[in-house]
Design an enzyme around this catalytic site. Structure first.
Site, PDB file in Angstrom:
ATOM      1  N   ARG A  90      43.295  -0.417  61.456  1.00 51.51           N
ATOM      2  CA  ARG A  90      42.682  -0.901  60.205  1.00 51.51           C
ATOM      3  C   ARG A  90      42.367  -2.386  60.293  1.00 51.51           C
ATOM      4  NH1 ARG A  90      43.629   3.198  56.371  1.00 51.51           N
ATOM      5  NH2 ARG A  90      45.619   4.268  56.539  1.00 51.51           N
ATOM      6  N   ASP A 120      41.347   3.947  59.660  1.00 54.68           N
ATOM      7  CA  ASP A 120      42.423   4.156  60.624  1.00 54.68           C
ATOM      8  C   ASP A 120      42.273   5.446  61.409  1.00 54.68           C
ATOM      9  OD1 ASP A 120      43.072   5.853  58.284  1.00 54.68           O
ATOM     10  OD2 ASP A 120      44.890   6.276  59.432  1.00 54.68           O
ATOM     11  N   PHE A 158      33.721   9.736  64.596  1.00 53.74           N
ATOM     12  CA  PHE A 158      34.925   9.209  63.962  1.00 53.74           C
ATOM     13  C   PHE A 158      35.017   7.723  64.263  1.00 53.74           C
ATOM     14  CE2 PHE A 158      39.295   8.430  62.890  1.00 53.74           C
ATOM     15  CZ  PHE A 158      39.441   9.219  61.765  1.00 53.74           C
ATOM     16  N   ASP A 214      32.880  11.274  53.751  1.00 53.41           N
ATOM     17  CA  ASP A 214      32.697  12.213  54.862  1.00 53.41           C
ATOM     18  C   ASP A 214      32.229  13.554  54.271  1.00 53.41           C
ATOM     19  OD1 ASP A 214      32.936  13.118  57.542  1.00 53.41           O
ATOM     20  OD2 ASP A 214      34.986  13.760  57.218  1.00 53.41           O
ATOM     21  N   LYS A 253      44.564   3.731  51.647  1.00 52.86           N
ATOM     22  CA  LYS A 253      44.640   2.356  52.044  1.00 52.86           C
ATOM     23  C   LYS A 253      43.326   1.880  52.643  1.00 52.86           C
ATOM     24  CE  LYS A 253      49.422   3.125  53.649  1.00 52.86           C
ATOM     25  NZ  LYS A 253      49.474   4.576  54.056  1.00 52.86           N
ATOM     26  N   GLY A 254      42.458   2.825  52.965  1.00 53.16           N
ATOM     27  CA  GLY A 254      41.253   2.529  53.736  1.00 53.16           C
ATOM     28  C   GLY A 254      40.329   1.489  53.140  1.00 53.16           C
ATOM     29  N   GLU A 295      35.317   2.924  47.990  1.00 51.16           N
ATOM     30  CA  GLU A 295      35.849   3.757  49.077  1.00 51.16           C
ATOM     31  C   GLU A 295      35.420   3.197  50.437  1.00 51.16           C
ATOM     32  OE1 GLU A 295      37.756   5.653  50.404  1.00 51.16           O
ATOM     33  OE2 GLU A 295      37.774   7.700  49.679  1.00 51.16           O
ATOM     34  N   ASP A 296      36.210   3.519  51.457  1.00 55.36           N
ATOM     35  CA  ASP A 296      35.834   3.098  52.801  1.00 55.36           C
ATOM     36  C   ASP A 296      34.706   3.959  53.366  1.00 55.36           C
ATOM     37  OD1 ASP A 296      37.464   5.338  52.981  1.00 55.36           O
ATOM     38  OD2 ASP A 296      38.794   4.529  54.513  1.00 55.36           O
TER      39      ASP A 296
HETATM   40  P1  IMP Z   1      36.135  13.247  52.700  1.00 56.43           P
HETATM   41  O1  IMP Z   1      37.028  13.737  51.616  1.00 56.43           O
HETATM   42  O2  IMP Z   1      35.859  14.313  53.733  1.00 56.43           O
HETATM   43  O3  IMP Z   1      34.856  12.608  52.212  1.00 56.43           O
HETATM   44  O4  IMP Z   1      36.956  12.203  53.522  1.00 56.43           O
HETATM   45  C1  IMP Z   1      37.104  10.940  53.151  1.00 56.43           C
HETATM   46  C2  IMP Z   1      38.341  10.341  53.787  1.00 56.43           C
HETATM   47  O5  IMP Z   1      38.564  10.840  55.115  1.00 56.43           O
HETATM   48  C3  IMP Z   1      38.132   8.868  53.931  1.00 56.43           C
HETATM   49  O6  IMP Z   1      38.586   8.185  52.785  1.00 56.43           O
HETATM   50  C4  IMP Z   1      38.946   8.552  55.160  1.00 56.43           C
HETATM   51  O7  IMP Z   1      40.292   8.335  54.809  1.00 56.43           O
HETATM   52  C5  IMP Z   1      38.882   9.786  55.989  1.00 56.43           C
HETATM   53  N1  IMP Z   1      37.828   9.682  57.012  1.00 56.43           N
HETATM   54  C6  IMP Z   1      36.694  10.408  57.110  1.00 56.43           C
HETATM   55  N2  IMP Z   1      35.964  10.060  58.170  1.00 56.43           N
HETATM   56  C7  IMP Z   1      36.661   9.064  58.782  1.00 56.43           C
HETATM   57  C8  IMP Z   1      36.412   8.260  59.962  1.00 56.43           C
HETATM   58  O8  IMP Z   1      35.397   8.384  60.684  1.00 56.43           O
HETATM   59  N3  IMP Z   1      37.363   7.338  60.246  1.00 56.43           N
HETATM   60  C9  IMP Z   1      38.487   7.143  59.501  1.00 56.43           C
HETATM   61  N4  IMP Z   1      38.751   7.868  58.397  1.00 56.43           N
HETATM   62  C10 IMP Z   1      37.838   8.823  58.042  1.00 56.43           C
HETATM   63 MG    MG Z   2      40.248   6.747  52.800  1.00 58.89          MG
END
Ligand code: IMP
Ligand code: MG
Length: 182
Positions: A164, A158, A151, A102, A42-43, A98-99
């Site tokens: 959000r 969220d 974070f 990470d 949903k991000g 994407e939001d």
């Molecule tokens: P990744 O797979 O580690 O790149 O994580 C990506 C997902 O983790 C994002 O789409 C977010 O849903 C969540 N995420 C990672 N860092 C944050 C943050 O700082 N705040 C909120 N959600 C995060």
């Molecule tokens: Mg996300």
């Protein structure tokens, strides 16, 4: 509840200005291609809603949902598709929206998955890039802001499903007055 949004990292005005720039770039790059913007639920909903209105060429949008198992503030790296696109992307110019990136695992999984469906092209647009945390190499085509390893919540992002709806991006902070480990 232990945590709340604190210091503002990116203001509403800064986000709006950067989103307009991205919209201009996308309009130029995809002219004549009727791109399909795919938002990751949903991000990315808030970002996509603003971004698509700054794009000045015809476009379509669709959504896909993933969940990563594990604690709410950390990505476990195990990604599961929980809702799929509503249409075929064969021959379409797909822009995955994407939001935040990470570790990179979510977007790596999604781009592998979408590539198998024979789009004409596939690019990635992320509002936020937490570059220091990268574990899997991913090529990002459009990035709003590179942010430090903190974070963050707001503007679609969220913590435990909350925050959000903030207009800005804020660092998540421990509640004042709560001593000791949480
Ligand atoms: P990744 O797979 O580690 O790149 O994580 C990506 C997902 O983790 C994002 O789409 C977010 O849903 C969540 N995420 C990672 N860092 C944050 C943050 O700082 N705040 C909120 N959600 C995060
Ligand atoms: Mg996300």
């Amino acid at each position: 509840m232990g945590h709340r949004p604190g210091r503002i990292l990116i203001t509403r005005e800064e986000i709006a200005a950067r989103v307009r720039e991205l919209g201009k770039e996308i309009s130029r790059d995809y002219d004549g291609k009727d791109p399909l913007l795919v938002g990751v639920l949903k991000g990315a909903v808030v970002f996509l809603a603003d971004l698509m209105r700054t794009v000045e060429i015809p476009l379509a949008c669709d959504f896909i949902a993933v969940s990563s198992y594990g604690a709410s503030s950390r990505s476990s790296g195990v990604v599961k598709l929980t809702a799929d696109l509503s249409q075929s992307i064969v021959g379409r110019h797909v822009l995955l929206v994407e939001d935040i990136i990470d570790t990179g695992r979510t977007v790596a999984y999604l781009s592998r998955n979408l590539e198998t469906r024979q789009p004409a092209s596939l690019r990635i647009c992320a509002l936020l890039d937490k570059l220091e945390r990268r574990e899997v190499e991913v090529a990002l085509d459009y990035v709003g802001f590179t942010i430090p390893n903190e974070f963050v919540v707001g503007y679609g992002l969220d913590y435990g499903g909350l925050y959000r709806n903030l207009f800005h991006i804020a660092a998540l902070e421990r509640d004042a007055g709560e001593g000791g480990p949480a």
